[in-house]
Design an enzyme around this catalytic site. Structure first.
Site, mmCIF file in Angstrom:
data_model
loop_
_atom_site.group_PDB
_atom_site.id
_atom_site.type_symbol
_atom_site.label_atom_id
_atom_site.label_comp_id
_atom_site.label_asym_id
_atom_site.label_seq_id
_atom_site.Cartn_x
_atom_site.Cartn_y
_atom_site.Cartn_z
ATOM 1 N N CYS A 17 0.838 -1.196 0.000
ATOM 2 C CA CYS A 17 0.000 0.000 0.000
ATOM 3 C C CYS A 17 0.874 1.247 0.000
ATOM 4 O O CYS A 17 2.080 1.185 0.214
ATOM 5 C CB CYS A 17 -0.946 0.009 1.196
ATOM 6 N N CYS A 20 2.938 2.054 3.052
ATOM 7 C CA CYS A 20 4.211 1.315 3.066
ATOM 8 C C CYS A 20 5.255 2.071 2.256
ATOM 9 O O CYS A 20 6.411 2.216 2.671
ATOM 10 C CB CYS A 20 4.022 -0.078 2.458
ATOM 11 N N CYS A 417 -7.642 5.780 9.776
ATOM 12 C CA CYS A 417 -6.473 5.226 9.092
ATOM 13 C C CYS A 417 -6.535 5.575 7.604
ATOM 14 O O CYS A 417 -7.563 5.362 6.954
ATOM 15 C CB CYS A 417 -6.416 3.710 9.273
ATOM 16 N N CYS A 419 -5.164 4.424 4.785
ATOM 17 C CA CYS A 419 -4.755 3.501 3.723
ATOM 18 C C CYS A 419 -5.615 3.619 2.469
ATOM 19 O O CYS A 419 -5.113 3.753 1.358
ATOM 20 C CB CYS A 419 -4.774 2.061 4.235
ATOM 21 N N ASP A 461 0.145 13.649 -37.929
ATOM 22 C CA ASP A 461 0.948 13.641 -39.144
ATOM 23 C C ASP A 461 0.207 12.808 -40.190
ATOM 24 O O ASP A 461 -0.687 12.017 -39.860
ATOM 25 C CB ASP A 461 2.318 13.032 -38.819
ATOM 26 N N THR A 463 1.942 11.072 -43.291
ATOM 27 C CA THR A 463 2.678 9.915 -43.772
ATOM 28 C C THR A 463 3.140 9.029 -42.626
ATOM 29 O O THR A 463 3.851 9.472 -41.732
ATOM 30 C CB THR A 463 3.893 10.369 -44.595
ATOM 31 N N ASP A 658 5.217 9.593 -36.312
ATOM 32 C CA ASP A 658 5.895 8.292 -36.337
ATOM 33 C C ASP A 658 7.375 8.385 -36.658
ATOM 34 O O ASP A 658 8.014 7.372 -36.877
ATOM 35 C CB ASP A 658 5.232 7.368 -37.376
ATOM 36 N N ASP A 744 -11.952 0.893 7.707
ATOM 37 C CA ASP A 744 -10.626 1.134 7.132
ATOM 38 C C ASP A 744 -10.212 0.030 6.166
ATOM 39 O O ASP A 744 -10.022 0.273 4.977
ATOM 40 C CB ASP A 744 -9.589 1.247 8.246
#
Length: 764
Positions: A17, A20, A417, A419, A461, A463, A658, A744
């Site tokens: 998480c 952490c 908490c 988380c 573009d 071509t 490209d 939580d």
């Protein structure tokens, strides 16, 4: 980026998480000589930018008491470098077909297949470097020994068994119920408290483990030992589920990496022998049997057959490929044996590079994620203050019962908490990036994923982007000879040439099954065409202007040729002796899905515009066919100017190309997108890439971004909404510690599960 710095990359175990990640970053950042530490939960990596002489050997030892292990990844201690500028220019520069004259110009070779990303080593197998066997293993992914073989799962099982034993024993001997529940609580709480103290020792007192420890100990003090034991057990169950969900989020990229076979049949001394695929070198020749996965990127040198590329490009039908065609590592050969020359090593093949780029993208925080991180740093201490006020103010000032209000204050600590809130954004973005990679949509950063959904104008573009990037014969006209004979004579003159127009003629002749004679005394006429002797006759193939200087053109012939020119086609005349026998028209045709792809963008409310250096007539013809606004005859600085003007007007601009000559426009755009089939430079430097070159996938990229941002908003709503509901019900005395911990951990699991929905395939 300071000179003399390097970066070291680690694999992290025991992390699931964002809280952490924050702890690991904080510990790493406090080491001498460390300039920056960045953790990706989704990729399970830690990247440390530090002075070349810095000693990082203490880092694993400092993290181990907190439950995290480190293993060095490959390609470490690389010189630190800044991000490449966003530039995905187009390899096939917009050439003026009418300027070809008699084919006297340089060809534009196109890559047969895309390679995405910089040259990096492939990630090593996951390893647990915490050799001592830490008791906290957030990551609850099933290991080789099974789901219950990791430390976190065993701790959860032990805590649950102790809680169940205390409950059953309490029914028989009620007088020992409280000490038994306290003992059951300690089974799970001791490892949690140890991590809390370890985090506090490095300057992080407000962690989820700290809140959990305070709540559990406080519950025992006020006589709620049974609830304290239950809350600890539920907390461990929640962490186990979080870890499992986090592992699921990584599975998409792991599955992609696992597509490449471990071994290959390579030519050695006139025979094919089996060797590890990791040992293949560029230039090796490998045999791919029917039904086998191809072990490396390469080029077919013998054989022809259908190849299933769905796992790499998303194409649902097998693609027929023969000699000279490029193939991807991990794709499945069909029903014919192929001999392939290796063009990329294992760490540099298409899949390895995509995996590496996605992991790197996950290591950079998105704007929304940074905002949530800043909010959570204030939010958690605020929750502690609110919990303390709820526990003390009513008894002190209003005469409330201490036990009741302390209980409510402890519940608020659990509700608060962070988380679910902290993971709401990274879980969704990691899933979005992984889902895109599996469909051939490579977004090289979380910020790119967020911005793509806000695009209002897409500049493309021509071509190689809207068109195939190589001319094709569209018309063969016979004036004095049948059409097949005209094509046959032209192909004879072009035999052996690698020029794109010559290749178009030869491809058409081969497709029509014509027998091509051999030309002699062939020579190029600079700027005009080619000539030679074919079957005893002098034959000329060249531009209309050069042909008109040789023979007189009838008015009706001129009108017909002018009509072809108005359609943006390049016309070459075929003259035998002094007789005009025919003409061949060629054009770089639109991609098969170009019109549908542009229509999809318009359906989503986006403005589309072609920016091309090609001549106005050719560009207008393609524009009419595709229904797109056209700006033609542009130099690179003109394209940049147009993109900048659109941005000044308030538009969010995506530039699609490209090759290499659109760099200014790509850099100026909010997002640069490279089309598959372009150069490696384009694919490596762009913000995003459409790996299999389908125009409609640009709309798919926009959709993916919008879906991800919706998912993030849903996740934030889930996490804050549940906390708000349980906060009110707790203060009102309706709910207690058990629902608080469910608010939580339950919210965290819901948020992660919601993010995983992005991995579902929604169509191409």
């Amino acid at each position: 980026m300071t000179a003399g710095q390097v970066q070291t990359r680690y694999r992290v175990s025991g992390m699931d998480c964002a809280s952490c990640a924050a702890k690991i970053e904080a510990v790493a950042s406090r080491l001498d000589g460390v300039a920056e530490a960045s953790v990706s939960v989704a990729a399970a990596t830690l990247v440390v930018r530090h002075d070349s002489g810095a000693d990082l050997s203490a880092l694993p030892a400092r993290l181990k008491p907190m439950g995290y292990g480190l293993a060095l990844a490959l390609a470490n201690a690389e010189p630190a470098r800044t991000s490449a500028p966003a530039a995905a220019p187009e390899a096939c520069c917009d050439h003026d077909h009418d300027a070809h004259g008699g084919h006297d110009h340089g060809g534009h070779d196109h890559a047969d297949h895309p390679h995405a990303g910089p040259d990096h080593s492939s990630p090593p197998p996951d390893r647990d470097a915490s050799a001592g066997g830490h008791d906290h293993a957030h990551g609850a992914e099933p290991g080789e020994g099974g789901f219950w073989s990791n430390g976190k799962a065993r701790l959860t099982l032990a805590s649950g068994a102790a809680f169940a034993a205390a409950f059953l024993a309490g029914l028989i001997l009620p007088q020992v119920q409280t000490p038994l529940f306290i003992a059951a609580m300690l089974v799970g709480l001791v490892p949690i408290a140890r991590r809390a103290f370890a985090a506090a020792a490095v300057g992080m007192p407000f962690t989820i483990e700290t809140l959990m420890t305070i709540a559990a100990v406080g519950a025992v003090i006020i006589g709620a030992a049974e609830e304290a034991a239950a809350v600890v057990f539920l907390f461990l169950v929640g962490e186990l589920l979080e870890g499992f969900a986090a592992g699921r989020a990584r599975d998409g990229i792991k599955a992609l990496a696992a597509l490449v076979p471990k071994t290959a049949l390579v030519a050695r001394g006139g025979d094919f022998v089996e060797v590890p695929a990791a040992q293949l070198a560029v230039g090796d020749t490998i045999l791919v049997r029917p039904g086998d996965r191809i072990a490396a990127d390469g080029e077919i040198v013998a054989g022809e057959g259908g190849i299933d590329e769905s796992m790499v490009t998303g194409e649902s039908a097998p693609v027929t490929k023969g000699v000279g065609a490029g193939v991807f590592a991990g794709t499945v050969n069909g029903d014919a044996a192929l001999t392939v020359r290796v063009t990329a090593t294992a760490e540099d093949n298409t899949i390895a590079r995509v995996v590496k780029l996605v992991e790197e993208a996950q290591e950079a925080r998105a704007p929304t994620e940074r905002l949530i991180d800043r909010f959570s740093r204030v939010y958690t201490p605020a929750v502690v203050v609110i919990g303390a006020l709820v526990a003390t103010v009513p008894p002190l000032l209003l005469g409330g019962d201490w036990g009741e209000w302390v209980y409510k204050g402890l519940a608020i600590l659990l509700i608060g908490c962070p988380c679910a809130l902290v993971i709401s954004t990274p879980a969704a973005i990691a899933s979005g990036l992984s889902a895109g990679a599996r469909r051939g949509l490579l977004l090289k950063g979380r910020a790119v994923l967020e911005t793509a959904g806000k695009v209002t104008v897409v500049c493309l573009d021509k071509t190689g982007t809207l068109t195939e990037g190589r001319p094709k014969v569209t018309d063969v006209i016979g004036f004095a000879l049948p059409e097949p004979e005209v094509l046959r004579l032209a192909a004879a003159l072009e035999g052996g040439s690698s020029h794109p127009l010559a290749k178009a003629i030869l491809d058409r002749a081969a497709a029509d099954g014509l027998s091509i004679p051999v030309a002699s005394e062939g020579r190029a006429l600079g700027g005009k065409g080619v000539t030679g002797i074919v079957e005893g006759r002098e034959v000329f193939l060249g531009s209309v202007a050069a042909g008109a200087a040789r023979v007189a053109l009838e008015p009706q012939t001129e009108d017909r040729l002018a009509g072809l020119n108005d359609e943006g086609k390049t016309v070459s005349l075929v003259i035998v002796g002094d007789v005009l026998v025919g003409a061949i028209a060629m054009r770089d045709e639109p991609r098969a899905d170009a019109a549908a792809g542009l229509a999809a963008l318009k359906e989503r409310g986006l403005r589309t515009m072609m920016l091309t250096g090609d001549n106005a007539r050719t560009a207008a013809a393609i524009g009419r066919a595709l229904g797109i606004e056209v700006r033609a005859g542009l130099l690179p600085e003109d394209k940049q100017r147009i993109v900048s003007e659109l941005k000044r007007q308030g538009d969010i601009v995506a530039k699609v190309g490209d090759g290499i000559n659109d760099a200014p426009a790509l850099a100026a755009a909010d997002i640069g997108i490279a089309m598959g089939g372009g150069t490696d430079v384009a694919l490596e430097t762009a913000d995003a890439a459409v790996l299999h070159g389908r125009v409609r996938d640009i709309a798919g990229m926009i959709d993916l971004s919008r879906r991800t941002m919706r998912n993030i908003r849903q996740n934030i709503g889930i996490s804050l909404g549940l906390k708000a509901v349980f906060l009110v019900t707790t203060v009102a005395g309706i709910t207690g510690l058990w629902p608080a911990i469910l608010a939580d951990t339950g919210a965290t699991v819901l948020v992660t599960a919601n993010a995983l929905r992005l991995l579902r395939r929604t169509g191409e």
